[in-house]
Enzyme design. Sequence first.
Site: not given
Length: 672
Positions: A308, A151
Amino acid sequence: MIFPRLRNAIAFGGDYNPEQWPESVWQEDVRLMREAGVNLVTVGVFSWARLQPSEKRFEFGWLDRVLDLLAANQIGVCLATATASPPPWLTARYPEVLPVTADGVRLQVGARQNYSPSSRVYRKFASALVTKMARRYARHPALVTWHINNEYACHVPECHGPDSTRAFRAWLKKKYGSLAALNNAWGTAFWSQGYGQWEEIFTPSRAPYHSNPTQCLDFKRFTNDAFLELYDLELAILRRATPDIPVTTNFMGFFKALDYRSWSSRLDYVSWDSYPDPSDESAARRAAAAGHDLMRSLKPDRPFVLMEQAASAVNWRPVNMPKRPGVMRLQSLQAVARGGDGVMFFQWRASRAGAEKYHSGMLQHVAAEDSRVFAEVKALGSELKKLGVVTGSLVRNRVAIAFDWHAWWAVELESKPGRIDYAAWAQQLHAWFYAQNLGVDFVHPSADLSRYELVVAPALYLLNEKDGGNLQSFVERGGTLLATYFSGVVDEMEHAVCGGYPAYLRQALGLWVEEWVPYPEGRSNRFRFGRARADHRCDHWCDLVHLDGAQALAVFTGDYFAGRPAATRHHYGKGAAYYLATRPDAAGLDVLLSQVIKEVRLAPPLRVPAGVEVTVREAADAQFLFLLNHTNEPAKIALGLTRGHDLITGRLLSGTVQLPPCDVQVMRLPLK
Ligand code: GAL
């Protein structure tokens, strides 16, 4: 196929952080992974300190044992490069690695992502670590895919430290070549900002008043490029060691700091993390659908991976509701329905210590056999096995939303007539199509639009001549465009385009905008379609439009500009261009968009009751029809002539079927 090593299976698993647990737990982990049908786990995301406990010492033994154990159990590994959180020794010894905020605050070690994207020291150490990992695990039988960093920019979307300032100047020199060109682009004649030396330029940190907007926009572009350089640096190392292993990094959907479109060609497949808020399920499904659509559109010819999601609650909202029974499954299958070939979680086993111990895991703190969440995980795992045939199939849509990160950055800079939440407006329009089960892609205004019938351009504030031309010729050739207020106002330098907005769309739209009336919260206006008796509420923004060939479909009924167009339509070439000059209420938007899709002759794959989501994935030899009931009531669905086997239950479905609440059917249809 995105994961040749998984053959035709949907990737199923999650982040696995064995370094947080004694080795005795690992055996139980793999036993339960097998029980749940897990075939892929993401290992190592935050393990830099474990892999390199000091500058000169590396410890790979534990990771060797983890990977060997997984391989022995036929569980694949999505191996993270561990560069997402530099270890404390590194930042203690080289504090210049730490990122600096716009206020000059140096962000300390003790959380995660504590590095500046432009730090030379960080780059040196990250490269060294990745080189070692790539060499060591290149031929490991468990290795299915690489996961670079984690991320990017999530907590540190920009840095104003010395390395960033230096790199920003170098980036500007490369972009502009001369200070004269920079001064022109930044419009520095304004407020005595002319630069005479490169060293006089700084990142737009805290200043007495509004910073120069072009400087701010360039800083966002620079920051995107700085993060992308980090990715490229690692990618090059991995490619050399393992040219055949697919590489990704996990994106975050509508994440403003990074122009993911500029990244997508470097990823072998797009993966992303989706965390819709369970406290509002219908908003959650809309948000997730829009996220899947945006992410899928970055690489429309490949399935994506949901890298995720939470098995139940997260820990980072002020209040974190769990997902009630059935919702995790529904959201997982929604990802598959919208083009996903992987359903992964953060994380496998909920942590005992640290800031995420109240974040759900596939395994909770209670014993597996006592866990409602784990029971649902297991059930999902066995269902996904039956859906392997859908891997590789694609979603093909006829509607696109023009969505550009640079327009997003520009329209949300300070010193604007009003506040526009660019992504929210795009998602509001997406939500209308979503509710009708009309599939939508997100495209750049410069994209090849030939596969689309309809392009919607919400507040496309920044639009250069070339991209405006692309949209206009799409209409000319027979396409339908719907542009909304505050579009085509500035060029790529963030300079206003003179002579009537939306400059480069004026011809196609057959109108020009003279000025606008942004409303503060709570103020609104009304508008009326043609001879309709009722009018509709609108708020937020009204453009004052002059018709120049277009026809008004609706006019404002209040304020000093009553009678001026609120929605218009114009024939142009073989197509039509609509303009929406305000933000209508739901009913008003429905009237306009219904007219547009009627004209374009768009229809959903199947007419279903509200709250049922329908999508189609296409393969060379079959089509897969997904039906997802997001409501709490059973849904009656008339299949009409559609017949096919449900891949989950194996039943032949035809005629009228009942879809229980929260349930899903995936039908394999013969090709027409
Ligand atoms: C993601 C992150 C994970 C974990 C998760 C919690 O943003 O990649 O490491 O923190 O959020 O929801």
